[in-house]
Design an enzyme around this catalytic site. Structure first.
Site, PDB file in Angstrom:
ATOM      1  N   GLU A 173      -4.868 -32.044  15.365  1.00  0.00           N
ATOM      2  CA  GLU A 173      -4.372 -30.705  14.512  1.00  0.00           C
ATOM      3  C   GLU A 173      -3.757 -29.567  15.363  1.00  0.00           C
ATOM      4  OE1 GLU A 173      -8.400 -29.475  13.441  1.00  0.00           O
ATOM      5  OE2 GLU A 173      -8.734 -31.230  12.159  1.00  0.00           O
ATOM      6  N   ASN A 218      -2.966 -36.856  15.042  1.00  0.00           N
ATOM      7  CA  ASN A 218      -3.891 -36.834  13.751  1.00  0.00           C
ATOM      8  C   ASN A 218      -3.791 -35.348  13.265  1.00  0.00           C
ATOM      9  OD1 ASN A 218      -5.775 -38.297  12.300  1.00  0.00           O
ATOM     10  ND2 ASN A 218      -7.507 -37.076  13.352  1.00  0.00           N
ATOM     11  N   HIS A 258      -9.222 -35.457   4.276  1.00  0.00           N
ATOM     12  CA  HIS A 258     -10.314 -34.707   3.759  1.00  0.00           C
ATOM     13  C   HIS A 258      -9.568 -34.063   2.242  1.00  0.00           C
ATOM     14  CE1 HIS A 258     -12.554 -34.995   7.109  1.00  0.00           C
ATOM     15  NE2 HIS A 258     -11.729 -34.671   7.868  1.00  0.00           N
ATOM     16  N   GLU A 287      -9.933 -39.867   8.176  1.00  0.00           N
ATOM     17  CA  GLU A 287     -10.873 -39.350   7.868  1.00  0.00           C
ATOM     18  C   GLU A 287     -10.974 -38.922   6.490  1.00  0.00           C
ATOM     19  OE1 GLU A 287     -11.147 -35.653  10.335  1.00  0.00           O
ATOM     20  OE2 GLU A 287     -10.121 -36.723  12.012  1.00  0.00           O
ATOM     21  N   ASP A 289     -12.620 -38.438   3.083  1.00  0.00           N
ATOM     22  CA  ASP A 289     -13.633 -38.057   2.136  1.00  0.00           C
ATOM     23  C   ASP A 289     -13.322 -37.100   1.010  1.00  0.00           C
ATOM     24  OD1 ASP A 289     -13.530 -35.780   3.592  1.00  0.00           O
ATOM     25  OD2 ASP A 289     -15.346 -35.843   4.653  1.00  0.00           O
TER      26      ASP A 289
HETATM   27  C1  XIL Z   1     -16.309 -32.724  12.493  1.00  0.00           C
HETATM   28  C2  XIL Z   1     -17.830 -33.094  12.299  1.00  0.00           C
HETATM   29  O1  XIL Z   1     -17.591 -34.270  11.250  1.00  0.00           O
HETATM   30  C3  XIL Z   1     -18.667 -32.396  12.469  1.00  0.00           C
HETATM   31  O2  XIL Z   1     -19.852 -32.879  12.507  1.00  0.00           O
HETATM   32  C4  XIL Z   1     -18.590 -31.442  13.348  1.00  0.00           C
HETATM   33  O3  XIL Z   1     -19.338 -30.308  13.574  1.00  0.00           O
HETATM   34  C5  XIL Z   1     -17.152 -30.660  13.465  1.00  0.00           C
HETATM   35  O4  XIL Z   1     -16.073 -31.677  13.249  1.00  0.00           O
HETATM   36  N1  XIL Z   1     -11.063 -32.865  11.489  1.00  0.00           N
HETATM   37  C6  XIL Z   1     -11.742 -33.680  12.628  1.00  0.00           C
HETATM   38  C7  XIL Z   1     -13.049 -34.152  12.851  1.00  0.00           C
HETATM   39  O5  XIL Z   1     -10.534 -34.230  13.275  1.00  0.00           O
HETATM   40  O6  XIL Z   1     -13.268 -34.017  14.176  1.00  0.00           O
HETATM   41  C8  XIL Z   1     -13.931 -33.158  12.222  1.00  0.00           C
HETATM   42  O7  XIL Z   1     -15.093 -33.454  12.545  1.00  0.00           O
HETATM   43  C9  XIL Z   1     -13.433 -32.668  10.796  1.00  0.00           C
HETATM   44  C10 XIL Z   1     -12.226 -32.208  10.472  1.00  0.00           C
END
Ligand code: XIL
Length: 381
Positions: A173, A218, A258, A287, A289
């Site tokens: 990020e 990422n 996401h 990631e 969802d």
């Molecule tokens: C999130 C976790 O799922 C949470 O449990 C934590 O509190 C915060 O981080 N992008 C990412 C992940 O790269 O590391 C994040 O994970 C979600 C968003």
């Protein structure tokens, strides 16, 4: 039934070349890692990992650390559904670094052993991020010592896990177009201390510590068909293009995915994946969802809406040759969405393939459906 690995890695393990026939007809050569046959049993065909593997796809999920430590049903579910796992938190700075001088690998090693016992690959997440920094970071890290802290951390962590990681999210990020810089870089502590060079520094340190893991940039917010995501895609592409030009060791781009209902995904993301491939990079979904916090209705209605996003999104990325699909969790029992995006009606999130009773929902069938629309994998033993 035992299964021959077919997944892309720079692995130090014994390797074979497999021809992967992409759904769009393009042929790509992938170096394959052969895990010991006795270790890597084929996932059940009616599982996420099994349906994926039959079509040349490596699929898995993020694993919640407390769930892994305490919940045997959860462990069984992950073992049955995933061919690759990633720690939701346990490899981040805050979890690994109790003090500026020490590293604590207890929880991360627990995930690693679980993966090895179950014949799964592991993604490393992550080595450099503006979040999940330890509480001591702010008072300790300065412009003068930041480079040392960053490279020492990456050296220690990558060598600890060297040879056991499929891919590292080296920098997470780093783009935030809203911060107003021409290059789109996020105004993170790392940028403030070290300037834009921190990104190359992190990738070089990662390659020095682990010669074989696929090194990944990422990011999120690059998926949707809207102007904001388009600007972010441009900035990410600019970043990875200039990294390649400078000879920075980078192998892949991670599209976090996401997703949200309602939101549409289409030609912008297609172009992004193609551009990444043209640069010689792989593209991973890292990631996945679906946030349905704005969808009213019963679980059945919400599940249908979420599953539609899974189907259309997976069909899109798979048809562009994405071969690694990782969901951010496997069950709503441990989904960050419930806390991160709470619903006005207080009901739990329904954004993953299994609900909080560990029962499959429509998204599970949607994932299997998308995998099965691909041709059978020629690499199958
Ligand atoms: C999130 C976790 O799922 C949470 O449990 C934590 O509190 C915060 O981080 N992008 C990412 C992940 O790269 O590391 C994040 O994970 C979600 C968003």
């Amino acid at each position: 039934m035992l299964y021959d690995g077919c997944f892309m890695t720079r692995g130090s393990f014994s390797r074979r070349q497999f021809v992967l026939k992409a759904a769009n007809g393009a042929i790509g050569l992938a170096a394959a890692q052969l895990l010991p046959r006795t270790v890597w049993a084929a996932p059940e065909p009616n599982s996420v990992a099994g349906a994926a593997a039959a079509h040349g796809i490596l699929a898995g999920c993020a694993v919640n650390g407390p769930g892994l430590a305490t919940d045997a049903d959860f462990r069984r579910l992950v073992a049955a559904q995933a061919a690759i796992v990633v720690a939701e938190r346990e490899m981040k700075w805050r979890d690994l670094r109790p003090t500026p001088e020490t590293f604590d690998y207890t929880a991360a090693d627990r995930l690693m052993s679980f993966a090895q016992q179950n014949g799964m690959l592991v993604r490393g997440h992550n080595l450099c991020w503006h979040e999940a920094l330890p509480v001591w970071f702010e008072a300790t890290v300065t412009r003068d010592n930041a480079a040392q802290f960053l490279t020492d951390h990456i050296h220690n962590v990558t060598t600890h896990f060297a040879g056991r990681i499929h891919s590292w999210d080296v920098v997470n990020e780093a783009i935030n177009v809203g911060d107003g810089r021409r290059d789109g870089l996020r105004n993170s502590p790392w940028l403030r201390f070290l300037g834009p060079g921190y990104i190359d520094m992190a990738f070089r340190a990662a390659r020095a510590g682990d010669a074989h893991a696929l090194l990944t940039y990422n990011d999120y917010g690059i998926e949707a068909d809207d102007a904001k995501a388009a600007r972010k895609r441009d900035a990410v592409l600019h970043l990875i293009k200039t990294m390649k030009k400078r000879g920075t060791p980078i192998d892949a781009v991670g599209i976090q995915s996401h997703l949200r209902v309602p939101e549409t995904y289409g030609s912008g993301l297609r172009r992004f994946i193609r551009d990444a491939h043209k640069l010689g990079l792989q593209a991973f979904v890292t990631e996945l969802d679906v946030d349905d916090s704005h969808v009213p209705g019963s679980f059945a209605e919400r599940d249908r809406a979420v599953a539609e996003v899974y189907s259309s999104y997976l069909d899109l990325v798979l048809s562009e040759g994405v071969r690694v699909i990782v969901t951010w969790g496997i069950t709503d029992r441990y989904s960050w969405l419930t806390n991160q995006h709470p619903r006005p009606d207080g009901k739990p999130a329904r954004g993953l393939p299994f609900d909080d009773n560990l029962q499959p929902v429509d998204a599970f069938n949607a994932m299997l459906g998308s995998f099965r629309r691909l041709p059978e994998s020629p690499s199958r033993a």
